[in-house]
Design a protein around this motif. Structure first.
Motif, PDB file in Angstrom:
ATOM      1  N   LYS A   1       0.827  -1.209   0.000  1.00 58.30           N
ATOM      2  CA  LYS A   1       0.000   0.000   0.000  1.00 58.30           C
ATOM      3  C   LYS A   1       0.860   1.257   0.000  1.00 58.30           C
ATOM      4  O   LYS A   1       2.008   1.239   0.489  1.00 58.30           O
ATOM      5  CB  LYS A   1      -0.963  -0.002   1.189  1.00 58.30           C
ATOM      6  CG  LYS A   1      -0.319   0.051   2.547  1.00 58.30           C
ATOM      7  CD  LYS A   1      -1.375   0.099   3.653  1.00 58.30           C
ATOM      8  CE  LYS A   1      -2.285  -1.116   3.632  1.00 58.30           C
ATOM      9  NZ  LYS A   1      -3.305  -1.087   4.698  1.00 58.30           N
TER      10      LYS A   1
ATOM     11  N   GLU B   1      -0.877   5.801   3.070  1.00 55.20           N
ATOM     12  CA  GLU B   1      -1.878   4.927   3.676  1.00 55.20           C
ATOM     13  C   GLU B   1      -1.285   4.154   4.847  1.00 55.20           C
ATOM     14  O   GLU B   1      -1.950   3.930   5.859  1.00 55.20           O
ATOM     15  CB  GLU B   1      -2.440   3.964   2.636  1.00 55.20           C
ATOM     16  CG  GLU B   1      -3.311   4.618   1.586  1.00 55.20           C
ATOM     17  CD  GLU B   1      -4.001   3.604   0.685  1.00 55.20           C
ATOM     18  OE1 GLU B   1      -4.124   2.433   1.089  1.00 55.20           O
ATOM     19  OE2 GLU B   1      -4.406   3.979  -0.430  1.00 55.20           O
TER      20      GLU B   1
ATOM     21  N   ASN C   1     -13.092   5.648  -0.616  1.00 50.93           N
ATOM     22  CA  ASN C   1     -13.535   4.339  -0.137  1.00 50.93           C
ATOM     23  C   ASN C   1     -13.004   3.206  -1.005  1.00 50.93           C
ATOM     24  O   ASN C   1     -12.452   2.223  -0.507  1.00 50.93           O
ATOM     25  CB  ASN C   1     -15.069   4.330  -0.103  1.00 50.93           C
ATOM     26  CG  ASN C   1     -15.658   2.964   0.107  1.00 50.93           C
ATOM     27  OD1 ASN C   1     -15.581   2.081  -0.735  1.00 50.93           O
ATOM     28  ND2 ASN C   1     -16.296   2.778   1.246  1.00 50.93           N
ATOM     29  N   LYS C   2     -13.146   3.346  -2.308  1.00 46.19           N
ATOM     30  CA  LYS C   2     -12.888   2.234  -3.219  1.00 46.19           C
ATOM     31  C   LYS C   2     -11.406   1.947  -3.420  1.00 46.19           C
ATOM     32  O   LYS C   2     -10.999   0.778  -3.498  1.00 46.19           O
ATOM     33  CB  LYS C   2     -13.538   2.535  -4.589  1.00 46.19           C
ATOM     34  CG  LYS C   2     -13.222   1.484  -5.664  1.00 46.19           C
ATOM     35  CD  LYS C   2     -13.734   0.120  -5.260  1.00 46.19           C
ATOM     36  CE  LYS C   2     -13.186  -0.984  -6.137  1.00 46.19           C
ATOM     37  NZ  LYS C   2     -13.649  -2.320  -5.717  1.00 46.19           N
TER      38      LYS C   2
ATOM     39  N   ARG D   1      -8.657   2.673  -1.610  1.00 41.70           N
ATOM     40  CA  ARG D   1      -7.742   2.455  -0.495  1.00 41.70           C
ATOM     41  C   ARG D   1      -7.145   1.052  -0.605  1.00 41.70           C
ATOM     42  O   ARG D   1      -7.851   0.070  -0.819  1.00 41.70           O
ATOM     43  CB  ARG D   1      -8.495   2.619   0.831  1.00 41.70           C
ATOM     44  CG  ARG D   1      -7.613   2.582   2.052  1.00 41.70           C
ATOM     45  CD  ARG D   1      -8.362   2.999   3.292  1.00 41.70           C
ATOM     46  NE  ARG D   1      -9.637   2.298   3.435  1.00 41.70           N
ATOM     47  CZ  ARG D   1     -10.247   2.115   4.611  1.00 41.70           C
ATOM     48  NH1 ARG D   1      -9.713   2.605   5.702  1.00 41.70           N
ATOM     49  NH2 ARG D   1     -11.399   1.501   4.678  1.00 41.70           N
TER      50      ARG D   1
ATOM     51  N   GLY E   1      -8.114  -1.182  -3.552  1.00 45.15           N
ATOM     52  CA  GLY E   1      -9.397  -1.881  -3.542  1.00 45.15           C
ATOM     53  C   GLY E   1      -9.387  -3.183  -2.786  1.00 45.15           C
ATOM     54  O   GLY E   1     -10.350  -3.963  -2.872  1.00 45.15           O
TER      55      GLY E   1
ATOM     56  N   THR F   1      -9.848  -4.126   0.405  1.00 49.40           N
ATOM     57  CA  THR F   1     -10.372  -4.045   1.765  1.00 49.40           C
ATOM     58  C   THR F   1     -11.751  -4.683   1.789  1.00 49.40           C
ATOM     59  O   THR F   1     -12.472  -4.700   0.783  1.00 49.40           O
ATOM     60  CB  THR F   1     -10.458  -2.592   2.275  1.00 49.40           C
ATOM     61  OG1 THR F   1     -11.638  -1.971   1.753  1.00 49.40           O
ATOM     62  CG2 THR F   1      -9.236  -1.782   1.879  1.00 49.40           C
TER      63      THR F   1
ATOM     64  N   CYS G   1     -14.550  -1.915   1.266  1.00 43.95           N
ATOM     65  CA  CYS G   1     -14.565  -0.992   0.126  1.00 43.95           C
ATOM     66  C   CYS G   1     -15.715  -1.370  -0.812  1.00 43.95           C
ATOM     67  O   CYS G   1     -16.183  -2.507  -0.851  1.00 43.95           O
ATOM     68  CB  CYS G   1     -13.226  -0.995  -0.604  1.00 43.95           C
ATOM     69  SG  CYS G   1     -12.913  -2.442  -1.613  1.00 43.95           S
ATOM     70  N   THR G   2     -16.159  -0.393  -1.572  1.00 36.45           N
ATOM     71  CA  THR G   2     -17.293  -0.604  -2.464  1.00 36.45           C
ATOM     72  C   THR G   2     -16.996  -1.687  -3.489  1.00 36.45           C
ATOM     73  O   THR G   2     -15.957  -1.674  -4.135  1.00 36.45           O
ATOM     74  CB  THR G   2     -17.632   0.712  -3.191  1.00 36.45           C
ATOM     75  OG1 THR G   2     -18.027   1.692  -2.215  1.00 36.45           O
ATOM     76  CG2 THR G   2     -18.743   0.512  -4.200  1.00 36.45           C
ATOM     77  N   ASN G   3     -17.926  -2.618  -3.614  1.00 37.15           N
ATOM     78  CA  ASN G   3     -17.794  -3.676  -4.622  1.00 37.15           C
ATOM     79  C   ASN G   3     -18.761  -3.467  -5.779  1.00 37.15           C
ATOM     80  O   ASN G   3     -18.500  -3.910  -6.895  1.00 37.15           O
ATOM     81  CB  ASN G   3     -18.059  -5.037  -3.974  1.00 37.15           C
ATOM     82  CG  ASN G   3     -17.323  -6.165  -4.658  1.00 37.15           C
ATOM     83  OD1 ASN G   3     -16.108  -6.148  -4.789  1.00 37.15           O
ATOM     84  ND2 ASN G   3     -18.071  -7.156  -5.138  1.00 37.15           N
TER      85      ASN G   3
ATOM     86  N   TYR H   1     -23.153   1.795   1.632  1.00 33.62           N
ATOM     87  CA  TYR H   1     -23.046   3.256   1.560  1.00 33.62           C
ATOM     88  C   TYR H   1     -24.113   3.782   0.612  1.00 33.62           C
ATOM     89  O   TYR H   1     -24.475   3.123  -0.371  1.00 33.62           O
ATOM     90  CB  TYR H   1     -21.662   3.683   1.041  1.00 33.62           C
ATOM     91  CG  TYR H   1     -20.506   2.972   1.702  1.00 33.62           C
ATOM     92  CD1 TYR H   1     -19.878   3.521   2.813  1.00 33.62           C
ATOM     93  CD2 TYR H   1     -20.053   1.745   1.214  1.00 33.62           C
ATOM     94  CE1 TYR H   1     -18.822   2.871   3.433  1.00 33.62           C
ATOM     95  CE2 TYR H   1     -19.003   1.081   1.830  1.00 33.62           C
ATOM     96  CZ  TYR H   1     -18.386   1.645   2.937  1.00 33.62           C
ATOM     97  OH  TYR H   1     -17.346   0.982   3.541  1.00 33.62           O
TER      98      TYR H   1
ATOM     99  N   LEU I   1     -16.395   6.701   4.581  1.00 35.32           N
ATOM    100  CA  LEU I   1     -15.383   6.141   5.472  1.00 35.32           C
ATOM    101  C   LEU I   1     -16.022   5.809   6.809  1.00 35.32           C
ATOM    102  O   LEU I   1     -16.574   6.679   7.481  1.00 35.32           O
ATOM    103  CB  LEU I   1     -14.227   7.128   5.657  1.00 35.32           C
ATOM    104  CG  LEU I   1     -13.458   7.503   4.378  1.00 35.32           C
ATOM    105  CD1 LEU I   1     -12.386   8.541   4.689  1.00 35.32           C
ATOM    106  CD2 LEU I   1     -12.830   6.266   3.734  1.00 35.32           C
TER     107      LEU I   1
END
Length: 546
Positions: free
Chosen positions: A156, A160, A339-340, A342, A345, A347, A350-352, A479, A506
């Motif tokens: 990362k 971060e 979000n996505k 970080r 991707g 995490t 995070c947005t899928n 979200y 977040l």
């Protein structure tokens, strides 16, 4: 173990071997930075991955402790076996770490069990001071070493990693304060002259298994509340990222943590599976806390059944991000980007899936495409990098397979400004990618992607959007953005998730309970509720007249 001195020379040496893997390659060193190009089909990378002159100019930290930590001692494996830890950005060897055996694991259990008897009797004040001293070591003299080690073994970006060090430390700080607030209760009784006392006591020895994507925060999010409650711990870090966990153990040792209270047992995949079985089946271990895939979590759940252990499971997710008509599109996209992307991707929250209502689709995609074009792919120690490598070639191949499958089924890849059909064949880098016309039935909408890929699906009505969001066996994070207060209350209540971000992208903080429902897990971590996971409630009925 390589010991590079300056970042620019390190990065140049990192990328040179990779240049031989492409059909067409070019590398040159210029005053403005390093440029490299390797031709490849399908992938989209920025034309230029500069090595910033603002990059870390001092000598890099090389992990100073690469042995296991058991009963207050730094040890090798009894078998002599080791496993390699490599930089996912270039495959360079970082360290050879002892791969502990089943016998080593039993030694750790014995040490934790012996320490438990003393640790649970320590005063709250003493435990609080030791946790605070651990926090001071993490954010003080060891901060940079932990952050740079994290970037080297996890990939990362350094910014971060630095943020994660602070985030990891926040759990230690929070639970150092929460120690003094572990209270009992006195309840009214139906009978005269009788008393009911409620006490909360440590559950006992805790085993924790942590993932590679947050190698510092997942350690402290489990260890800090356990130690605060009076439990000792045996920690099994991920095979890919043991060095960060070992540095945290070193920080605890420097803080004066008693021997056996915190033990770190690194192991290879094969040895790790055997250690996992021992931790699950040994009656001296009274609780298991695991963060990782749902598949592995189910296996551990079954293995713990015979000894009826307390369980905390933070498992996979399939997070939706909904944008409703009338929302603040720029704010929504800004939140999505944070979000996505970080950790590229990778995490669990995070947005899928991005679900956009048709009325704001055009504006949303235009802003998103522009913002995604600003992302920089490169080695995490480059200060300009915003997207590092994926953790492994296996992870990259999974992402490639999901994207190719979606395109074959009718999804469209949107070209991003500033990107071209160039990439790194044979490396773990994967470019930020934007897919539209994604259907809910596609694999990329059903599985956790764990990569820098945004897949967009459109919907017409609020009901349809919520139904699409809930159409998954997972229920970790979700979200949505809306400009309608009444709609915010309706949707927040209707989403079947343990965590919901309302006009917010977040969620993670030490003061909030982290966890999911359905197949995303059991229990909560962080907050005033997090310490309850490491406590047993005891009911005492007193009759003083007898």
């Amino acid at each position: 173990t390589p010991k590079p001195t300056k970042l620019s020379s390190y990065l140049f040496s990192c990328v040179q071997p990779q240049l031989q893997l492409g059909a067409v390659s070019e590398a040159l060193q210029s005053g403005s930075g390093l440029v490299w190009v390797v031709m490849q089909r399908r992938l989209f990378f920025r034309r230029r991955l500069p090595v910033s002159r603002r990059a870390l100019s001092r000598s890099l930290h090389v992990p100073t402790e690469q042995r296991a930590y058991v009963d207050g001692e730094w040890i090798e494996s009894r078998t002599g076996r080791t496993f390699e830890v490599r930089d996912p950005a270039n495959g360079k060897l970082l360290a050879e770490v002892p791969s502990l055996s089943v016998d080593d694991a039993r030694r750790a259990i014995q040490a934790a069990s012996a320490a438990q008897e003393k640790w649970k009797k320590e005063s709250p004040e003493r435990r609080a001071k030791l946790l605070r001293a651990w926090y001071d070591e993490i954010v003080g003299p060891m901060r940079d070493e932990i952050a740079e080690t994290m970037t080297l073994e996890c990939g990362k970006p350094i910014a971060e990693s630095q943020a994660e060090v602070a985030y990891a430390a926040s759990f230690v700080e929070f639970f150092s304060e929460q120690v003094r607030r572990i209270n009992g209760d006195i309840l009214p009784t139906p009978s005269e002259n009788k008393h009911i006392f409620i006490t909360r006591e440590p559950v006992g020895v805790v085993a924790a298994i942590t993932p590679w994507n947050f190698p510092a925060a997942m350690v402290t999010r489990k260890a800090a509340p356990a130690l605060a409650a009076g439990c000792s711990m045996i920690l099994k870090p991920a095979e890919a990222t043991p060095l960060t966990a070992l540095l945290l153990a070193k920080a605890a040792e420097r803080a004066g943590m008693p021997p056996g209270v915190l033990n770190v047992v690194p192991a290879s995949r094969v040895d790790g599976q055997q250690i996992g079985e021992v931790l699950c089946r040994d009656d001296r271990v009274r609780k298991l806390s695991f963060t990782g895939s749902t598949e592995v979590g189910k296996l551990l759940y079954r293995s713990c059944a015979d000894s009826v252990k307390r369980m905390s499971l933070e498992l996979g997710g399939n997070a939706p991000f909904l944008a409703f008509d009338g929302c603040n599109v720029e704010a929504a996209v800004k939140a999505l980007m944070a979000n996505k992307f970080r950790n590229a991707g990778q995490t669990c929250i995070c947005t899928n899936r991005v679900l956009v209502q048709k009325g704001c689709q055009e504006e949303f995609l235009e802003v998103l495409r522009f913002e995604m074009s600003k992302l920089n792919v490169g080695h995490g120690l480059n200060l300009d990098t915003t997207i590092g490598p994926l953790i492994s070639m296996k992870g990259k191949e999974k992402v490639e397979g999901l994207v190719c499958s979606a395109v074959a089924e009718g999804a469209q890849m949107v070209e991003l400004p500033g990107y071209s059909e160039t990439g790194f064949d044979g490396t773990n880098f994967y470019p930020p990618s934007l897919l539209i016309d994604v259907q809910p039935s596609m694999s990329i909408a059903r599985e956790e992607v764990f990569g820098p890929v945004v897949s967009v699906t459109t919907f017409s009505t609020e009901e349809e959007g919520v139904n699409l969001a809930n159409d998954t066996p997972f229920g970790l994070a979700s979200y949505f953005f809306s400009g309608n207060t009444a709609q915010c209350f309706r949707v927040a209540g209707a989403l079947e998730y343990g965590m919901v971000g309302v006009n917010e992208g977040l969620l993670s903080t030490a003061v909030a309970p982290f966890g999911g429902i359905k197949q995303s897990g059991i229990g909560r971590e962080g907050s005033v509720y997090g310490v309850d996971e490491y406590l047993e409630m005891k009911y005492q009925a007193w009759n003083p007249l007898v």
